[in-house]
Write an enzyme that holds these catalytic residues in place. Structure first.
Site, PDB file in Angstrom:
ATOM      1  N   CYS A 284       0.900  -1.132   0.063  1.00  0.00           N
ATOM      2  CA  CYS A 284      -0.021   0.243  -0.118  1.00  0.00           C
ATOM      3  C   CYS A 284       0.747   1.183  -0.046  1.00  0.00           C
ATOM      4  O   CYS A 284       1.395   1.600   0.886  1.00  0.00           O
ATOM      5  CB  CYS A 284      -0.871   0.010   1.198  1.00  0.00           C
ATOM      6  SG  CYS A 284      -1.465   1.535   1.968  1.00  0.00           S
TER       7      CYS A 284
ATOM      8  N   CYS B 229       0.342   3.743   2.832  1.00  0.00           N
ATOM      9  CA  CYS B 229       0.754   3.194   4.018  1.00  0.00           C
ATOM     10  C   CYS B 229       2.139   3.545   4.243  1.00  0.00           C
ATOM     11  O   CYS B 229       2.662   3.840   5.292  1.00  0.00           O
ATOM     12  CB  CYS B 229       0.605   1.684   4.298  1.00  0.00           C
ATOM     13  SG  CYS B 229      -1.055   1.213   4.017  1.00  0.00           S
TER      14      CYS B 229
END
Ligand SMILES: [Zn+2]
Length: 143
Positions: free
Chosen positions: A70, A73
């Site tokens: 991600c 993230c």
């Protein structure tokens, strides 16, 4: 004096550690004496450790649910770590949603990064998406 909680990677003991010592990398396990591992004041935890810590903690626990694939993230991780250095009134944890899939589905996490705050073992607040360290800190309940 502020404190945090961490599970020893060596002997699995749940430790209450002094925040300042933990920040300096000097916190050790009360049982086996090995160093407790932190990034800033963030601990990476398994599902079991997560459950033990939210149950035991007498201060709010703020958890970053993330995954290595991600992009947002990766941007969020350093902000989360920065917030942990700024705010010692909470325990900061990271849970990898790839390895801890059951927990993620149990909590109904759909998008990541997802930040959830627990108090007294119960979810009290949830925010989706990346935030600045300042915003993260503002989510921590003050007693
Ligand atoms: Zn230990």
């Amino acid at each position: 004096m502020s404190h945090t909680f961490s599970v020893c990677k060596n002997c699995q003991s749940l430790n209450k550690a002094d925040s300042d010592r933990a920040l300096k990398g000097e916190a050790v396990c009360g049982k086996c004496g090995k160093s407790l591992s932190f990034h800033g004041l963030v601990s990476e935890v398994s599902t079991e450790d997560f459950r033990r810590i939210i149950k035991k903690s007498d201060i709010p626990v703020i958890v970053d649910f993330w995954a290595s694939w991600c992009g947002p993230c990766k941007m969020y991780g350093p902000e989360f770590e920065k917030a942990s250095r700024m705010d010692k009134n909470a325990v900061f944890l990271k849970v990898n949603t790839e390895t801890e899939q059951l927990l993620s589905s149990e909590l109904g996490i759909r998008g990541i990064p997802c930040t959830i705050i627990f108090s007294g073992g119960k979810e009290v607040r949830r925010e989706s998406g990346a935030m600045s360290a300042q915003q993260i800190s503002s989510l921590v309940p003050r007693s």
